[in-house]
Design an enzyme around this catalytic site. Structure first.
Site, PDB file in Angstrom:
ATOM      1  N   HIS A 435       0.836  -1.196   0.000  1.00  0.00           N
ATOM      2  CA  HIS A 435       0.000   0.000   0.000  1.00  0.00           C
ATOM      3  C   HIS A 435       0.869   1.242   0.000  1.00  0.00           C
ATOM      4  O   HIS A 435       2.070   1.200   0.242  1.00  0.00           O
ATOM      5  CB  HIS A 435      -0.903   0.016   1.240  1.00  0.00           C
ATOM      6  CG  HIS A 435      -0.142   0.136   2.534  1.00  0.00           C
ATOM      7  ND1 HIS A 435       0.573  -0.900   3.071  1.00  0.00           N
ATOM      8  CD2 HIS A 435       0.020   1.191   3.379  1.00  0.00           C
ATOM      9  CE1 HIS A 435       1.141  -0.509   4.197  1.00  0.00           C
ATOM     10  NE2 HIS A 435       0.833   0.762   4.407  1.00  0.00           N
ATOM     11  N   HIS A 507       4.787   0.222  -0.293  1.00  0.00           N
ATOM     12  CA  HIS A 507       5.624  -0.620   0.560  1.00  0.00           C
ATOM     13  C   HIS A 507       4.781  -1.698   1.230  1.00  0.00           C
ATOM     14  O   HIS A 507       3.553  -1.653   1.222  1.00  0.00           O
ATOM     15  CB  HIS A 507       6.327   0.220   1.625  1.00  0.00           C
ATOM     16  CG  HIS A 507       5.387   1.005   2.485  1.00  0.00           C
ATOM     17  ND1 HIS A 507       4.819   2.200   2.062  1.00  0.00           N
ATOM     18  CD2 HIS A 507       4.878   0.789   3.722  1.00  0.00           C
ATOM     19  CE1 HIS A 507       4.019   2.671   3.007  1.00  0.00           C
ATOM     20  NE2 HIS A 507       4.029   1.833   4.029  1.00  0.00           N
ATOM     21  N   ARG A 517       9.058 -10.265  15.628  1.00  0.00           N
ATOM     22  CA  ARG A 517       9.634  -9.067  15.025  1.00  0.00           C
ATOM     23  C   ARG A 517       8.952  -7.854  15.643  1.00  0.00           C
ATOM     24  O   ARG A 517       7.739  -7.717  15.589  1.00  0.00           O
ATOM     25  CB  ARG A 517       9.398  -9.099  13.522  1.00  0.00           C
ATOM     26  CG  ARG A 517       9.736  -7.844  12.728  1.00  0.00           C
ATOM     27  CD  ARG A 517       9.118  -8.004  11.348  1.00  0.00           C
ATOM     28  NE  ARG A 517       9.518  -6.993  10.382  1.00  0.00           N
ATOM     29  CZ  ARG A 517       8.911  -5.838  10.206  1.00  0.00           C
ATOM     30  NH1 ARG A 517       7.883  -5.515  10.985  1.00  0.00           N
ATOM     31  NH2 ARG A 517       9.315  -4.996   9.272  1.00  0.00           N
TER      32      ARG A 517
END
Length: 601
Positions: A435, A507, A517
């Protein structure tokens, strides 16, 4: 612009209408700060009742859909299922009504009684083409939320993507399988839902699952819609009558080759125009290491800061990677805050396209962390360090992009993505769908519309990573076509990825296939009106915890560092949960799935 009623204006007897008007405007513009203040004022006025706050432009299927997705995000899955099923029923009813109205009198826009020379059969054909086009336009009409200018993409299919996972959460695998197979009618190659289907099959067994089919009313709709599209594309190819396909799920093989070539050429031309519009006015920065050298010399906080990768190396514009923003001790201290919340969340799996076998998304805002510090649940020094990390990032963004004043924080949170069952094989799946941040890319990436639900006021994005002990989870940029990867970035402790939030920087994030993460995600705006309201409250709590607090951040300043000591995890800290699609570095030539939008990185 709607404004509050003046007590002396004679309008006080119409507060119910004022509250309804304000609520209607707010539904279409949820980030409008002045209207938020107006609504809060009306709620505190005598004589204003909760029932006065209603949307005057409400549409039944949109009301049910919005309420269903809201309950979904709150993990109230039984209630969410009820509202989403109602939304499907209301949508199909509205679709039938819209299509019935398409069967009305002939009203061809270019019709002229004196000039029209077509014979009977040609006239019938013209009318039939009009009816077919109108039927297809009903999709756009129903998918356009009141107050918005364009339709939500994949609106009807999205109902079943929500529903299949919601049914999974209440252990109704028959309905989960039915909804996943219904969604696959639209997107038969969707990897995440195919995996979900296999998961539900494993729960039910082959014999029981064989009797569960997609919903008949949706099968009939898809079949009818594809027949209409085939005819309209044929007319477009042979007679040149234009047709704007409203759906992203139309199979490519249905579109004639000649039209595919024409659409591709038009897309390339439109993309060039978009690149010129979006990048040319903004390319004011000449990247210089000198700016960062001045910042490094300004404070010990920035002593280890360095520009690791610039725009040219990332094959784009207005993007950069900087290292050394945080030390390993600081990264570990902030991650400990995440572990406190994760323990209390008990393995929440979020996202409308969440896959039971993939990563889950969990987030914690700075305001919530400071509230927990006030309550003694988390270490105050850890909360302060989290806040300081956001201020440090704000300072770096200001200096790197040579902004005259510090940008305002539009939204920020600590976000962790965790692989649910350890190492996964499909590392190519995206965890954060592709997006652009402040605009909506259309299905062919020929334009980027700055309208809701896009966060149009966001000017810069920044993601500060806290670790690298995980597998997958790479951040990636794509070219303007929103398909070809231009650069991938390996997250690691203290690494900052920052860029302008427009169409020049599509991205996404690859799925986390092992481990956890974590990153601090921030979005900045140059418009004070769109600053994060929680930021003001956070500053107040910081003053309570650590008086005095500097009132402003200079171009090269920051708060003094107070490293956080080790702090054991606590229970009882609720999560701020972020729903989003499921799902390390230089240039590659890989292709990505179609884009989407979301909040976390």
């Amino acid at each position: 612009m709607l404004t509050p009623c003046d007590p002396d204006s004679g309008m006080m007897d119409q507060l119910d209408k004022a509250a309804a008007a304000a609520e209607t405007f707010h539904r279409a513009n949820p980030d409008h700060l002045e209207m938020q203040d107006n609504l809060e004022m009306y709620r505190n006025m005598e004589g204003v009742k909760p029932g006065n706050f209603r949307d005057l432009e409400a549409v039944p299927h949109w009301e049910a859909y919005d309420e269903g997705t809201r309950l979904y995000q709150l993990e109230q899955f039984p209630q969410s299922i009820e509202r989403l099923e109602a939304a499907v029923r209301e949508y199909l009813g509205g679709l039938a009504e819209c299509r019935a109205q398409c069967e009305g009198p002939y009203d061809f826009r270019e019709y002229s009684y004196l000039e029209y020379q077509s014979h009977l059969y040609e006239t019938i054909s013209d009318h039939y083409v009009q009816v077919l086009s109108c039927n297809q336009d009903c999709v756009l009409e129903l998918a356009t939320k009141p107050g918005r200018a364009s339709a939500s993409p994949d609106f009807l299919p999205s109902h079943f993507k929500f529903l299949q996972y919601a049914y999974h959460k209440v252990a109704n695998y028959d309905k989960a399988l039915e909804c996943s197979r219904t969604f696959l009618l639209f997107h038969p190659k969707d990897h995440s839902v195919l995996q979900n289907e296999a998961f539900y099959l494993s729960k039910l067994g082959a014999d029981r699952a064989a009797d569960i089919q997609p919903r008949e009313e949706i099968k009939s709709y898809v079949k009818q819609s594809l027949l209409e599209k085939e005819l309209l594309y044929y007319v477009m190819d042979t007679l040149g009558v234009p047709f704007n396909d409203p759906d992203a799920w139309t199979p490519p093989e249905l579109i004639p080759q000649s039209i595919q070539k024409r659409l591709k050429a038009e897309k390339e031309e439109a993309r060039k125009g978009m690149v010129e519009r979006e990048t040319a006015p903004n390319e004011t920065r000449v990247e210089s290491q000198g700016d960062m050298e001045i910042l490094k010399a300004s404070s010990p906080l920035f002593a280890n800061l360095k520009v690791a990768i610039v725009s040219e190396q990332l094959n784009g514009s207005q993007r950069a990677v900087l290292d050394g923003v945080l030390s390993h001790e600081e990264c570990a201290a902030i991650r400990r805050l995440a572990n406190v919340a994760a323990d209390s969340a008990k393995g929440y799996q979020g996202g409308p396209s969440a896959d039971p076998s993939k990563d889950r998304i969990e987030g914690l805002t700075i305001l919530r962390v400071l509230e927990l510090a006030i309550d003694g649940v988390v270490d105050p020094d850890g909360a302060r360090l989290y806040y300081e990390a956001t201020v440090r990032t704000q300072t770096i963004v200001q200096n790197y992009f040579q902004l005259k004043a510090p940008p305002h924080v539009s939204f920020s949170h600590l976000l962790c993505r965790t692989a649910v069952t350890g190492h996964q094989e499909n590392s190519g799946e995206t965890s954060q769908a592709l997006h652009a941040q402040n605009c909506l890319l259309d299905p062919e990436a020929t334009a980027c519309s700055k309208e809701p639900p896009a966060y149009a006021a966001r000017d810069f994005s920044a993601f500060l990573y806290l670790n690298d002990e995980f597998e997958g989870g790479a951040f990636f940029f794509t070219n303007q076509d929103a398909e070809t990867i231009s650069a991938e970035i390996e997250p690691k402790c203290g690494r900052l990825v920052t860029f302008k939030s427009g169409a020049e920087n599509p991205h996404g994030v690859q799925g986390v296939t092992g481990g956890q993460r974590c990153a601090v995600s921030l979005w900045f705006t140059l418009d004070r009106q769109h600053r994060e309201k929680d930021r003001v409250r956070s500053e107040t709590l910081m003053e309570q915890l650590f008086p005095p607090l500097p009132t402003s951040v200079g171009p090269v300043g920051s708060l003094p560092r107070h490293p956080s000591p080790p702090h054991p995890p606590h229970r009882g800290a609720p999560w701020y949960r972020v729903p989003g699609p499921r799902g390390r570095g230089q240039s590659t030539g890989n292709r990505r799935p179609r884009r989407g939008r979301g909040r976390g990185k």
